[in-house]
Design a protein around this motif. Structure first.
Motif, short mmCIF file in Angstrom:
data_model
loop_
_atom_site.label_atom_id
_atom_site.label_comp_id
_atom_site.label_asym_id
_atom_site.label_seq_id
_atom_site.Cartn_x
_atom_site.Cartn_y
_atom_site.Cartn_z
N ASN A 11 93.88 108.22 -2.13
CA ASN A 11 94.18 106.79 -2.28
C ASN A 11 93.69 106.24 -3.61
O ASN A 11 94.40 105.47 -4.26
N ASP A 12 92.49 106.61 -4.04
CA ASP A 12 91.97 106.06 -5.29
C ASP A 12 92.80 106.48 -6.50
O ASP A 12 92.89 105.74 -7.49
N PHE A 13 93.44 107.64 -6.46
CA PHE A 13 94.25 108.10 -7.58
C PHE A 13 95.72 107.73 -7.47
O PHE A 13 96.44 107.79 -8.47
N ILE A 14 96.19 107.34 -6.27
CA ILE A 14 97.62 107.15 -6.07
C ILE A 14 98.00 105.74 -5.61
O ILE A 14 98.98 105.16 -6.08
N ARG A 19 91.19 102.82 -7.18
CA ARG A 19 90.22 102.46 -8.20
C ARG A 19 90.48 103.12 -9.56
O ARG A 19 89.98 102.67 -10.59
N LEU A 20 91.27 104.22 -9.56
CA LEU A 20 91.63 104.90 -10.81
C LEU A 20 93.04 105.47 -10.61
O LEU A 20 93.28 106.66 -10.67
N THR A 21 93.98 104.58 -10.39
CA THR A 21 95.30 104.97 -9.89
C THR A 21 96.31 105.36 -10.97
O THR A 21 96.35 104.76 -12.04
N PRO A 68 86.09 104.20 -14.28
CA PRO A 68 85.48 103.34 -13.27
C PRO A 68 85.12 104.16 -12.03
O PRO A 68 85.66 105.26 -11.83
N PRO A 69 84.20 103.67 -11.20
CA PRO A 69 83.84 104.42 -9.99
C PRO A 69 85.09 104.71 -9.15
O PRO A 69 85.94 103.83 -8.97
N HIS A 70 85.20 105.94 -8.66
CA HIS A 70 86.36 106.35 -7.87
C HIS A 70 85.98 107.50 -6.95
O HIS A 70 85.00 108.19 -7.18
N ASN A 71 86.77 107.68 -5.91
CA ASN A 71 86.57 108.75 -4.92
C ASN A 71 85.11 108.83 -4.47
O ASN A 71 84.52 109.91 -4.41
N ILE A 72 84.56 107.67 -4.15
CA ILE A 72 83.17 107.58 -3.68
C ILE A 72 83.10 108.16 -2.27
O ILE A 72 83.92 107.83 -1.40
N ARG A 73 82.12 109.02 -2.04
CA ARG A 73 81.94 109.66 -0.74
C ARG A 73 81.95 108.61 0.39
O ARG A 73 81.31 107.57 0.29
N GLY A 74 82.73 108.88 1.43
CA GLY A 74 82.77 108.02 2.60
C GLY A 74 83.70 106.82 2.52
O GLY A 74 83.75 106.02 3.45
N THR A 75 84.43 106.68 1.41
CA THR A 75 85.31 105.52 1.27
C THR A 75 86.76 105.88 1.58
O THR A 75 87.16 107.05 1.52
N LYS A 76 87.56 104.86 1.85
CA LYS A 76 89.00 105.04 2.08
C LYS A 76 89.68 105.60 0.83
O LYS A 76 90.67 106.33 0.92
N GLY A 77 89.15 105.27 -0.32
CA GLY A 77 89.73 105.74 -1.57
C GLY A 77 89.76 107.25 -1.69
O GLY A 77 90.59 107.82 -2.39
N ARG A 78 88.90 107.93 -0.99
CA ARG A 78 88.79 109.39 -1.06
C ARG A 78 89.69 110.10 -0.06
O ARG A 78 89.85 111.32 -0.09
#
Length: 189
Positions: A11-14, A19-21, A68-78
């Motif tokens: 999610n964070d990349f796409i 957060r870093l899409t 920027p912060p991205h793919n943080i452990r435990g987040t939906k972004g990961r």
């Protein structure tokens, strides 16, 4: 034997709100990545999800100053994005599918992980690479794979990047410098 490595399709990349899409560039390969994942599972190939992981406010990670912060452990972004995420949750977590989830903390899926051990113990010699970013994590994984003696197949229609120029440069580099097969539209059996 072959292995599909799905790199950083989260999610964070796409996602548009990632957060870093890569945004639309990454979203356009969603169906193809899911199709290739299903194809390799049906062939009983190993499928590896190599997924970037970071700790919140880690001052020592080299990417901290770059992105920027991205793919943080435990987040939906990961979590895996879209169709692939749905497929993973519906089918892969049953335990009857040949897959591995590898947390990676650097660009290459090999650096600081047990990826090479997993591949060697299964006699895998060909790696199919899909995901993002073509000129960052796909590139670094491909270079390490080449240096370790693996054959590389990059699915041109299942990789993407933030940067179109970097994306094209990496595709040329895979073929001309690493001797990779760069294919699209068909699954290489």
């Amino acid at each position: 034997m072959e292995c599909l490595i799905v790199i950083d399709y989260t999610n964070d990349f796409i996602d548009d709100d990632g957060r870093l899409t890569c945004g639309e560039r990454g979203q356009k390969i969603e169906s193809r990545i899911t199709e290739l994942t299903k194809h390799h599972i049906e062939k009983n190939d190993l499928v590896i999800f190599a997924v970037d992981v970071h700790e919140e406010e880690d001052p020592y990670h080299p990417e901290t100053q770059l992105f920027p912060p991205h793919n943080i452990r435990g987040t939906k972004g990961r979590q895996l994005y879209g169709q692939l995420g749905s497929y993973f949750h519906e089918h892969l977590q049953r335990g009857d599918i040949n897959y591995e989830w590898i947390d990676k903390t650097r660009y290459s899926a090999f650096t600081g992980t047990n990826l090479e051990i997993k591949l060697r113990e299964r006699g895998i010699n060909t790696l199919h690479l899909v995901g993002v970013c073509t000129d960052i994590c796909i590139l670094h994984t491909a270079v390490d794979a080449f240096n370790k003696g693996f054959s590389i197949v990059v699915h041109k229609d299942a990789v993407e990047s933030f940067n179109g120029i970097g994306h094209q440069w990496a595709l040329d580099h895979f073929k001309n410098t690493l001797g990779a097969m760069v294919i699209e539209g068909v699954a290489k059996d």
